[in-house]
Design a protein around this motif. Structure first.
Motif, PDB file in Angstrom:
ATOM      1  N   HIS A  35     106.445  31.467  36.741  1.00 32.76           N
ATOM      2  CA  HIS A  35     107.403  32.492  37.147  1.00 32.76           C
ATOM      3  C   HIS A  35     108.632  31.857  37.803  1.00 32.76           C
ATOM      4  O   HIS A  35     108.573  30.729  38.288  1.00 32.76           O
ATOM      5  CB  HIS A  35     106.751  33.456  38.140  1.00 32.76           C
ATOM      6  N   GLY A  36     109.704  32.619  37.857  1.00 36.68           N
ATOM      7  CA  GLY A  36     110.901  32.179  38.567  1.00 36.68           C
ATOM      8  C   GLY A  36     111.423  30.855  38.045  1.00 36.68           C
ATOM      9  O   GLY A  36     111.683  30.697  36.851  1.00 36.68           O
ATOM     10  N   ASP A  37     111.553  29.874  38.944  1.00 31.76           N
ATOM     11  CA  ASP A  37     112.021  28.547  38.569  1.00 31.76           C
ATOM     12  C   ASP A  37     110.893  27.536  38.455  1.00 31.76           C
ATOM     13  O   ASP A  37     111.156  26.333  38.264  1.00 31.76           O
ATOM     14  CB  ASP A  37     113.061  28.051  39.585  1.00 31.76           C
ATOM     15  N   SER A  38     109.646  27.983  38.588  1.00 33.37           N
ATOM     16  CA  SER A  38     108.517  27.096  38.317  1.00 33.37           C
ATOM     17  C   SER A  38     108.392  26.891  36.811  1.00 33.37           C
ATOM     18  O   SER A  38     108.871  27.706  36.014  1.00 33.37           O
ATOM     19  CB  SER A  38     107.220  27.680  38.888  1.00 33.37           C
ATOM     20  N   SER A  39     107.746  25.811  36.417  1.00 32.18           N
ATOM     21  CA  SER A  39     107.646  25.485  34.995  1.00 32.18           C
ATOM     22  C   SER A  39     106.678  26.416  34.274  1.00 32.18           C
ATOM     23  O   SER A  39     105.853  27.103  34.898  1.00 32.18           O
ATOM     24  CB  SER A  39     107.208  24.026  34.824  1.00 32.18           C
ATOM     25  N   VAL A  40     106.775  26.432  32.944  1.00 25.57           N
ATOM     26  CA  VAL A  40     105.896  27.238  32.102  1.00 25.57           C
ATOM     27  C   VAL A  40     104.916  26.323  31.386  1.00 25.57           C
ATOM     28  O   VAL A  40     104.945  25.102  31.539  1.00 25.57           O
ATOM     29  CB  VAL A  40     106.710  28.061  31.081  1.00 25.57           C
ATOM     30  N   GLY A  41     104.027  26.937  30.601  1.00 22.51           N
ATOM     31  CA  GLY A  41     103.102  26.168  29.781  1.00 22.51           C
ATOM     32  C   GLY A  41     101.903  25.612  30.510  1.00 22.51           C
ATOM     33  O   GLY A  41     101.335  24.594  30.107  1.00 22.51           O
ATOM     34  N   TRP A  42     101.484  26.262  31.583  1.00 22.08           N
ATOM     35  CA  TRP A  42     100.320  25.796  32.341  1.00 22.08           C
ATOM     36  C   TRP A  42      99.036  26.063  31.555  1.00 22.08           C
ATOM     37  O   TRP A  42      98.926  27.070  30.846  1.00 22.08           O
ATOM     38  CB  TRP A  42     100.260  26.515  33.683  1.00 22.08           C
ATOM     39  N   PRO A  43      98.030  25.206  31.715  1.00 19.89           N
ATOM     40  CA  PRO A  43      96.769  25.451  31.002  1.00 19.89           C
ATOM     41  C   PRO A  43      96.007  26.647  31.533  1.00 19.89           C
ATOM     42  O   PRO A  43      95.181  27.223  30.825  1.00 19.89           O
ATOM     43  CB  PRO A  43      95.982  24.143  31.217  1.00 19.89           C
ATOM     44  N   THR A  44      96.260  27.029  32.777  1.00 21.60           N
ATOM     45  CA  THR A  44      95.595  28.187  33.365  1.00 21.60           C
ATOM     46  C   THR A  44      96.486  28.801  34.438  1.00 21.60           C
ATOM     47  O   THR A  44      97.292  28.097  35.062  1.00 21.60           O
ATOM     48  CB  THR A  44      94.237  27.806  33.981  1.00 21.60           C
ATOM     49  N   TYR A  45      96.344  30.105  34.604  1.00 24.21           N
ATOM     50  CA  TYR A  45      97.044  30.828  35.665  1.00 24.21           C
ATOM     51  C   TYR A  45      96.038  31.501  36.600  1.00 24.21           C
ATOM     52  O   TYR A  45      96.352  32.471  37.268  1.00 24.21           O
ATOM     53  CB  TYR A  45      97.992  31.870  35.059  1.00 24.21           C
ATOM     54  N   ALA A  46      94.839  30.947  36.647  1.00 22.85           N
ATOM     55  CA  ALA A  46      93.767  31.500  37.462  1.00 22.85           C
ATOM     56  C   ALA A  46      94.153  31.477  38.937  1.00 22.85           C
ATOM     57  O   ALA A  46      94.828  30.552  39.402  1.00 22.85           O
ATOM     58  CB  ALA A  46      92.477  30.702  37.260  1.00 22.85           C
ATOM     59  N   PRO A  47      93.740  32.491  39.700  1.00 26.33           N
ATOM     60  CA  PRO A  47      94.127  32.560  41.105  1.00 26.33           C
ATOM     61  C   PRO A  47      93.665  31.370  41.931  1.00 26.33           C
ATOM     62  O   PRO A  47      94.328  31.010  42.904  1.00 26.33           O
ATOM     63  CB  PRO A  47      93.508  33.874  41.583  1.00 26.33           C
ATOM     64  N   ALA A  48      92.559  30.749  41.569  1.00 28.09           N
ATOM     65  CA  ALA A  48      92.118  29.562  42.306  1.00 28.09           C
ATOM     66  C   ALA A  48      93.157  28.448  42.185  1.00 28.09           C
ATOM     67  O   ALA A  48      93.440  27.732  43.156  1.00 28.09           O
ATOM     68  CB  ALA A  48      90.767  29.085  41.797  1.00 28.09           C
ATOM     69  N   GLU A  49      93.752  28.306  41.000  1.00 30.89           N
ATOM     70  CA  GLU A  49      94.766  27.273  40.795  1.00 30.89           C
ATOM     71  C   GLU A  49      96.088  27.654  41.463  1.00 30.89           C
ATOM     72  O   GLU A  49      96.795  26.796  42.001  1.00 30.89           O
ATOM     73  CB  GLU A  49      94.972  27.035  39.298  1.00 30.89           C
ATOM     74  N   VAL A  50      96.432  28.936  41.424  1.00 25.21           N
ATOM     75  CA  VAL A  50      97.632  29.384  42.141  1.00 25.21           C
ATOM     76  C   VAL A  50      97.459  29.136  43.633  1.00 25.21           C
ATOM     77  O   VAL A  50      98.389  28.699  44.324  1.00 25.21           O
ATOM     78  CB  VAL A  50      97.908  30.875  41.859  1.00 25.21           C
ATOM     79  N   GLY A  51      96.264  29.386  44.154  1.00 32.13           N
ATOM     80  CA  GLY A  51      95.991  29.098  45.559  1.00 32.13           C
ATOM     81  C   GLY A  51      96.141  27.625  45.876  1.00 32.13           C
ATOM     82  O   GLY A  51      96.681  27.252  46.925  1.00 32.13           O
ATOM     83  N   ALA A  52      95.693  26.773  44.963  1.00 32.77           N
ATOM     84  CA  ALA A  52      95.845  25.331  45.163  1.00 32.77           C
ATOM     85  C   ALA A  52      97.330  24.930  45.148  1.00 32.77           C
ATOM     86  O   ALA A  52      97.739  24.012  45.874  1.00 32.77           O
ATOM     87  CB  ALA A  52      95.081  24.561  44.089  1.00 32.77           C
ATOM     88  N   ASP A  53      98.136  25.637  44.340  1.00 30.75           N
ATOM     89  CA  ASP A  53      99.583  25.382  44.356  1.00 30.75           C
ATOM     90  C   ASP A  53     100.175  25.692  45.732  1.00 30.75           C
ATOM     91  O   ASP A  53     101.019  24.945  46.239  1.00 30.75           O
ATOM     92  CB  ASP A  53     100.285  26.256  43.315  1.00 30.75           C
ATOM     93  N   GLU A 108     112.981  34.321  29.249  1.00 32.30           N
ATOM     94  CA  GLU A 108     112.910  32.897  28.934  1.00 32.30           C
ATOM     95  C   GLU A 108     111.596  32.575  28.229  1.00 32.30           C
ATOM     96  O   GLU A 108     110.560  33.200  28.512  1.00 32.30           O
ATOM     97  CB  GLU A 108     113.030  32.073  30.214  1.00 32.30           C
ATOM     98  N   PRO A 109     111.594  31.618  27.302  1.00 38.81           N
ATOM     99  CA  PRO A 109     110.357  31.273  26.593  1.00 38.81           C
ATOM    100  C   PRO A 109     109.217  30.921  27.544  1.00 38.81           C
ATOM    101  O   PRO A 109     109.404  30.150  28.488  1.00 38.81           O
ATOM    102  CB  PRO A 109     110.769  30.058  25.741  1.00 38.81           C
ATOM    103  N   GLY A 110     108.071  31.488  27.286  1.00 35.61           N
ATOM    104  CA  GLY A 110     106.871  31.181  28.057  1.00 35.61           C
ATOM    105  C   GLY A 110     106.639  32.049  29.267  1.00 35.61           C
ATOM    106  O   GLY A 110     105.538  32.023  29.845  1.00 35.61           O
ATOM    107  N   ARG A 111     107.642  32.839  29.678  1.00 38.16           N
ATOM    108  CA  ARG A 111     107.491  33.614  30.913  1.00 38.16           C
ATOM    109  C   ARG A 111     106.496  34.764  30.753  1.00 38.16           C
ATOM    110  O   ARG A 111     105.670  34.995  31.633  1.00 38.16           O
ATOM    111  CB  ARG A 111     108.846  34.144  31.393  1.00 38.16           C
ATOM    112  N   MET A 112     106.575  35.503  29.657  1.00 33.19           N
ATOM    113  CA  MET A 112     105.640  36.619  29.492  1.00 33.19           C
ATOM    114  C   MET A 112     104.212  36.120  29.243  1.00 33.19           C
ATOM    115  O   MET A 112     103.247  36.784  29.605  1.00 33.19           O
ATOM    116  CB  MET A 112     106.091  37.548  28.366  1.00 33.19           C
ATOM    117  N   ALA A 113     104.079  34.942  28.653  1.00 33.88           N
ATOM    118  CA  ALA A 113     102.743  34.348  28.525  1.00 33.88           C
ATOM    119  C   ALA A 113     102.152  34.084  29.902  1.00 33.88           C
ATOM    120  O   ALA A 113     100.942  34.265  30.128  1.00 33.88           O
ATOM    121  CB  ALA A 113     102.813  33.053  27.712  1.00 33.88           C
TER     122      ALA A 113
END
Length: 266
Positions: A59-77, A175-180
């Motif tokens: 989202h926003g200015d963070s990069s796209v194409g992550w292998p997962t968007y699971a909340p555990a990984e977002v929390g680690a971010d 932008e490409p990848g954002r809705m994914a």
């Protein structure tokens, strides 16, 4: 606008920092970006806090194409941002889908997290008939439809710059990848955040708008979230929808700063 980045496996996370004092990290919900907190940040800075507003992965200015968007990984971010700022233990605030992320962060990295705030948290997945499921599938593929849906989450009042914020949000989602990424954040994963709530030992505040249209009974949802934690309280924000930090920032700041003082001793 001074954007910083922290590198993570699979991409990089964008954030910006304002103010000085104990660290508070803000994390937005599905489809939004760090500007969601634009009206709350000045109030927290004025109260004496350093505030990092984060763009969730994809989202926003963070990069796209992550292998997962699971909340555990977002929390680690979010924990990675705290470490990058050498600001731990910090209080983490998560709205909507990010409420799950801050729960994982508190459970997995307790030394970096002084407390968490869950705003508009989903305890139980919403019940949907086939028509609603089809409608959601369309919304999660169309920036324009997502923008139209987003507007419905302000049932009482809107910030003066609401239309401008939404136009910028929709433009970013094109932008490409954002809705994914939006679909990735929305996808069900295991373990569900509610199973980790019992592992959180830090103070927890549950905030919910009294008019949040995402829930048939916002008060009941807030109480259900509160009961999941060993130490938690739930507070309602009058005349607010799904984004209290945007439609009632002064009321949210009042509730939040009282909680921050307990967590940080400020």
């Amino acid at each position: 606008m001074n954007i910083s980045y922290v590198e993570r496996p699979g991409g990089r996370i964008a954030y910006e920092v304002h103010g000085e004092g104990p660290l508070v990290v803000l994390s937005h919900g599905m489809g939004e970006n760090r500007a969601s907190y634009r009206h709350l940040i000045p109030l927290l800075v004025e109260a004496g806090y350093r505030v990092a507003s984060v763009d969730v992965r994809g989202h926003g200015d963070s990069s796209v194409g992550w292998p997962t968007y699971a909340p555990a990984e977002v929390g680690a971010d979010l924990v990675a941002v705290v470490r990058a700022l050498d600001g731990g233990p910090a209080v983490l605030v998560g709205n909507s889908s990010s409420a799950a992320a801050v729960t994982f962060a508190a459970a997995d990295a307790p030394a970096q997290v002084a407390g968490i705030v869950l705003v508009g948290a989903f305890v139980n997945p919403p019940r949907m008939n086939p028509f609603m499921r089809a409608a959601v599938a369309l919304v999660l593929r169309s920036p324009r439809l997502f923008g139209m849906f987003h507007r419905t989450l302000f049932p009482v009042t809107r910030p003066a710059d609401d239309a401008a914020f939404r136009r910028a949000m929709v433009s970013k989602l094109r932008e490409p990848g954002r809705m994914a990424a939006v679909r990735g954040v929305n996808a069900p994963v295991e373990p569900h955040w509610t199973t980790r709530a019992r592992d959180v030992r830090q103070p927890v505040l549950v905030l919910m708008g009294t008019r949040d249209p995402d829930f048939p009974d916002p008060g009941a949802e807030a109480r259900a979230a509160r009961r999941l934690f060993a130490t938690a309280e739930a507070r309602m924000i009058e005349d607010s929808g799904h984004y209290p930090h945007a439609d009632q920032p002064a009321r949210m700041a009042e509730q939040l700063t009282a909680f921050l003082a307990v967590c940080t001793g400020a």
